[in-house]
Design an enzyme around this catalytic site. Sequence first.
Site, short mmCIF file in Angstrom:
data_model
loop_
_atom_site.label_atom_id
_atom_site.label_comp_id
_atom_site.label_asym_id
_atom_site.label_seq_id
_atom_site.Cartn_x
_atom_site.Cartn_y
_atom_site.Cartn_z
N LYS A 39 0.79 -1.24 0.00
CA LYS A 39 0.00 0.00 0.00
C LYS A 39 0.82 1.28 0.00
O LYS A 39 0.36 2.32 -0.49
CB LYS A 39 -0.95 0.00 1.20
N SER A 289 0.32 -10.04 -0.85
CA SER A 289 0.16 -8.59 -0.80
C SER A 289 0.43 -7.97 0.56
O SER A 289 0.71 -6.77 0.64
CB SER A 289 -1.26 -8.20 -1.25
#
Length: 387
Positions: A39, A289
Amino acid sequence: MLSGVARTTVMESSRTLSALAGTPVHLKCENLQRTGSFKVRGAYVRIAGLTEAERAAGVAAASAGNHAQGVALAASLLGVRSTVFMPEGAPLPKVAATREYGAEVRLHGEVVDETLRAAKDWAERTGAVFIHPFDHPDIIAGQGTVGLEILEQCPEVRTIVVGIGGGGLAAGIAVAVKALRPDVRIVGVQAAGAAAYPPSLRAGHPVSIPAPATMADGIKVGRPGDVPFRIIGDLVDEVRTVSEDELSSALLLCLERAKLVVEPAGASPVAALLAAPGSFEGPVVAVLSGGNVDPLLMQRVLRHGMAAAGRYLSLRLRLTDRPGALAALLEVLSAVDANVLDISHVRTDPRLGLTEAEVELHLETMGPEHCAEVGAALREAGYLVMP
């Protein structure tokens, strides 16, 4: 732009998954990225593109944890004030980390969609710039750098498997990869209890689903973003769903076999590989992720994963209430190498006869075949195993 900000994360080959899939499988370890997820890439690109006046007004964001930390770090690096809204049930380590990166944290709502509305309202009232977790071109561009790294690290890749929540990461990877290698297949993965993309793609526009429910809070999003939806509709070849059992089994595999701490959302590509290993053309890259997992959730998920893998067996049985009966039962279990994790011995229950007792056992086993062996040994010894 991201040089010195985001790491070029490592790519690890997985012998276990490669053997299972019958083709080379590599893991793109964004769980080892700064802040523990991809992110920070998109957050930094978005905030770095603001004007001086916009930076002076500060930024606002909403997230279950990973985007929150990415925004907090990116804003701190750029000298921008940040206010981050998080769901009331957000994991405490993620809340604490977001504060440590320099953001003011406000808890609001039960799901990300409610938290998003609160953050947008705050931004409108204060003049802060709202940094959306996935629905903005700059965010998608930043996440797309993951795709560029994949092509550099594994130029022979044929399939990339990536988790999808709102869609920013999958959209960014798809744009970057398809521009250079249109032959590479992109497969998105959603948790079955929070799968807004399949009905949205069928409808041709983003569709909201009521009350998304999954342990994978990083992809627990009730509606696709407008910008990533268009990209995913055009460039992502397929979107699959995985069950909670498959997610927990994938997390357990990452921990045991790859020695990687991965959160459930980050393990979703591995879950898809476990669910249908022969359906991917290789070499395959699975994008891990994120690795920001609440330790208490980790405990629950690992137990769930062990049960799903047939390595955690719970059963109830009746035995005669006499001295030495429990010891005899434990001898049977010891003979078949079943490890007793927990035991409950009940004598006073209206369902039991005067000379009966009921025992509830939680056992660690070595897999489904061992579970069957344990059951057979108990029945052979004369014990009545309750349904």
